[in-house]
Design a protein around this motif. Structure first.
Motif, short mmCIF file in Angstrom:
data_model
loop_
_atom_site.label_atom_id
_atom_site.label_comp_id
_atom_site.label_asym_id
_atom_site.label_seq_id
_atom_site.Cartn_x
_atom_site.Cartn_y
_atom_site.Cartn_z
N ASN A 23 0.84 -1.22 0.00
CA ASN A 23 0.00 0.00 0.00
C ASN A 23 0.86 1.25 0.00
O ASN A 23 1.84 1.32 0.74
N ILE A 24 0.47 2.21 -0.80
CA ILE A 24 1.16 3.50 -0.80
C ILE A 24 0.11 4.58 -0.53
O ILE A 24 -0.88 4.68 -1.25
N ASP A 25 0.36 5.38 0.51
CA ASP A 25 -0.57 6.49 0.80
C ASP A 25 -0.33 7.65 -0.16
O ASP A 25 0.68 7.69 -0.85
N ALA A 26 -1.23 8.63 -0.14
CA ALA A 26 -1.06 9.82 -0.98
C ALA A 26 0.24 10.52 -0.58
O ALA A 26 0.64 10.51 0.59
N VAL A 57 -4.94 -1.09 -7.55
CA VAL A 57 -6.20 -0.41 -7.21
C VAL A 57 -5.89 1.00 -6.71
O VAL A 57 -5.07 1.19 -5.82
N LEU A 58 -6.58 1.96 -7.31
CA LEU A 58 -6.37 3.37 -6.97
C LEU A 58 -7.50 3.85 -6.08
O LEU A 58 -8.67 3.51 -6.33
N ASP A 59 -7.15 4.61 -5.06
CA ASP A 59 -8.15 5.29 -4.23
C ASP A 59 -9.20 4.33 -3.64
O ASP A 59 -10.39 4.64 -3.63
N GLY A 60 -8.74 3.15 -3.23
CA GLY A 60 -9.63 2.22 -2.54
C GLY A 60 -10.40 1.26 -3.42
O GLY A 60 -10.52 0.09 -3.10
N ASP A 61 -10.91 1.74 -4.57
CA ASP A 61 -11.76 0.83 -5.34
C ASP A 61 -11.70 0.97 -6.86
O ASP A 61 -12.49 0.35 -7.57
#
Ligand SMILES: Nc1ncnc2c1ncn2[C@@H]1O[C@H](COP(=O)(O)OP(=O)(O)OP(=O)(O)O)[C@@H](O)[C@H]1O
Length: 209
Positions: A23-26, A57-61
């Motif tokens: 996972n990579i945060d903003a 997957v971008l931005d959760g969904d």
């Protein structure tokens, strides 16, 4: 912001990159790694240019596999050594990308003017120097309303004045919550106040430094 799910990119029998769950945060990310470690493979996969197994997957969904159009509208990419059709003018390329990325009318003018490209933007791309091509590719990467901008070796080829402009665009867009992944061999200019988290591509996988 970005989630790798059982990601695997092979070139024939060569397993170039495997990222099982990451996972990579903003934020702003500086992708490090020696020549041939897989930085371009990573960025091209995230950009949706290379086919791979698994999912991103971008931005959760927003899955690149399940919603490729929505995903690609939110992820922009500038190649390390851009190649464009030589017969098209810079402005034709800009219009093409602006339309594909749903850019607001006239958005390109700001970028073209600040990079001082007005004198050659209407010339065929085949007449451009490598620095002119690089600047065109950077303008294209900022068009539309991206959530993530991927820049492969953005600091090579362009002159110091243009570099400062690029740094200012990154700061400006980061302030508007756009994330960046920059693959760089040289250090970021500390005077430019870019807080970048380091990611390392090594041993055919990705990790935080
Ligand atoms: N089209 C291809 N076919 C076969 N192997 C490839 C292909 N593209 C890249 N590779 C291999 O995948 C590995 C990663 O290459 P990649 O271009 O992603 O590295 P990189 O970290 O961007 O390198 P550099 O810093 O030199 O630009 C290398 O071993 C390379 O030889």
């Amino acid at each position: 912001m970005l989630h790798f799910v059982e990601f695997k990119k092979n070139y024939g029998n060569y397993p170039a990159l495997t990222i099982s769950d990451f996972n990579i945060d903003a934020g702003i990310y500086w992708i490090k790694g020696v020549n041939g470690s897989g930085k371009s493979t990573l960025l091209k996969s995230i950009a949706g240019i290379l086919a791979f197994d698994g999912d991103i997957v971008l931005d959760g969904d927003i899955s690149i596999k399940k919603e490729p159009v929505a995903y690609r509208r939110l992820v922009n990419f500038a190649e390390a050594e851009p190649l464009f059709p030589e017969f098209l003018t810079g402005m034709e390329m800009v219009k093409l990308f602006a339309s594909a990325k749903d850019a607001q009318v006239g958005q390109e003018q700001y970028f073209i003017e600040s990079m001082k490209m007005q004198s050659y933007i209407d010339r065929p791309v085949g007449t451009y120097s490598s620095g002119m091509l690089k600047k065109l590719s950077l303008v294209l990467a900022f068009l539309g309303n991206p959530m993530l901008i991927l820049l492969d070796e953005p600091l090579i080829t362009i002159d110091t004045e243009s570099l400062k402009i690029l740094y200012s665009w990154i700061r400006e867009y980061h302030n508007k919550s756009v994330s960046f992944m920059l693959s760089l061999h040289q250090d970021l200019d500390t005077d430019e106040r870019l807080e970048a988290v380091k990611l390392l591509v090594e041993g055919q996988t990705l990790s935080f430094c």
